[in-house]
Write an enzyme that holds these catalytic residues in place. Structure first.
Site, PDB file in Angstrom:
ATOM      1  N   LYS A 117      17.786  42.988  32.519  1.00 37.09           N
ATOM      2  CA  LYS A 117      18.292  43.591  30.588  1.00 37.09           C
ATOM      3  C   LYS A 117      19.489  42.674  29.717  1.00 37.09           C
ATOM      4  CE  LYS A 117      20.978  46.892  32.113  1.00 37.09           C
ATOM      5  NZ  LYS A 117      22.298  47.104  31.010  1.00 37.09           N
ATOM      6  N   THR A 149      19.492  47.603  25.844  1.00 41.70           N
ATOM      7  CA  THR A 149      20.351  47.312  25.899  1.00 41.70           C
ATOM      8  C   THR A 149      20.333  46.109  24.952  1.00 41.70           C
ATOM      9  OG1 THR A 149      19.923  47.625  28.134  1.00 41.70           O
ATOM     10  CG2 THR A 149      21.532  45.914  27.521  1.00 41.70           C
TER      11      THR A 149
END
Length: 340
Positions: free
Chosen positions: A197, A254
């Protein structure tokens, strides 16, 4: 292991934003917590002013949270030791701490990345350096932006350990009214999701810096999840993990949040800043994806997994590819079915 010992005393080694926030969670959950800071001035500020102004300014830390710059004092008598240092420094730091760790202590990694050179996941680094079996190592992953957690905004996380009872003991140790931990035994999936991520968030930041909107972001998040999942499955992960908090949850937070160091770093590159300029604006905080994009790319190649976004981010960060050329390259790839 059966009947895991309850976690009463915890050492958190690393007083950056996430280490400090997690130490606060543990203290709020009623644990006896000692936070280790590399710099004595940071430990003194936490002890005397109840604040870590360099990483979480304005956040009052619990009176029960103690701080020290002495690692031996931090880990003495601990039931669990939380490793809260950047992924690429974990090996060196843990090697320095290894000889003072209490016997049979649970080791908990907060780092998200794949080590350069060895291509090892963080739990693999911990097991090798500390010389422990995999059932002694747990990882924490999920949509855990440190500032929001420190402000006690509601969130959930995943504590993964192959020893389910050890994960449950840690779950009880950090459960609060604002922080809800779930357990998982799929350490591989949680770690690959956490490392991947960061790289996809860099790509989303690059796109945002170029002025692209929500369609582009949704495309990058979705296709980024697909390639991260492919790598995880190739390494033995459970595909279901990537639909959960350590996969999709962490990825969305994120990629979308201005609090994300990786997204912010990518956005500066997309606006035309150099790597050096973007790093200067980071004020000493680490965008893990800048290095992990290279190790993840190599790990994918080793296992024959196609990861075009990770490859493109690597070429922007380390080979001089322009962000706009990156977008053109990704859109110009050979057309194919969405699901093979």
């Amino acid at each position: 292991m059966t009947g895991a010992t309850p976690v009463g005393r915890v050492a958190v080694l690393g007083a950056g934003s996430w280490g400090t926030a997690f130490a606060k969670v543990l203290a709020d959950a009623g644990r006896d917590v000692v936070l280790w800071a590399r710099r004595a001035a940071v430990a003194d500020e936490i002890q005397e002013r109840r604040e870590n102004s360099g990483y979480l300014p304005g956040i009052r830390l619990p009176d029960a949270l103690r701080a020290t710059s002495d690692p031996l004092a931090a880990v003495r008598g601990a039931d669990a030791v939380v490793l809260a240092v950047p992924s690429q420094t974990l090996r060196a730091n843990l090697a320095a701490w290894r000889d003072v760790l209490p016997p049979d202590v649970t080791l908990v990694s907060l780092a998200k990345g794949v080590e350069l050179g060895t291509l090892a996941r963080m739990s693999e680094v911990v097991r090798e350096v500390a010389g422990v079996e995999e059932d002694r190592v747990a990882v924490v992953s999920g949509p855990n932006l440190a500032r929001e957690i420190a402000e006690e905004q509601p969130t959930a996380t995943v504590i993964a350990c192959v020893d389910h009872e050890r994960a449950v003991a840690l779950q009880h140790a950090c459960s609060t009214g604002y922080f809800r931990p779930y357990t998982n035994t799929d350490v591989v999936g949680c770690e690959v999701g956490g490392a991947g991520k960061n790289v996809i968030a860099l790509a989303c930041g690059l796109a945002s810096g170029l002025g692209y909107g929500d369609n582009t972001m949704a495309t990058l998040i979705t296709r980024g999840l697909a390639e991260t999942s492919r790598l995880g499955v190739a390494l033995g992960a459970d595909p279901q993990t990537f639909a959960g908090l350590a996969g999709l949850g962490d990825l969305v937070a994120t990629c979308a949040s201005p609090l994300s160091r990786n997204r912010t770093f990518g956005e500066r590159l997309g606006r035309g800043e150099t790597m050096e300029q973007a790093q200067a604006h980071a004020h000493g905080q680490v965008a893990e994806g800048v290095k992990s994009c290279s190790s993840i790319r190599q790990l994918a190649a080793r296992h024959g997994v196609e990861m075009p976004i990770a490859d493109a981010v690597h070429r922007v960060c380390h080979e001089g590819l322009s962000p706009r050329a990156m977008a053109a390259d990704l859109l110009g790839r050979q057309r194919k079915a969405e699901f093979a």
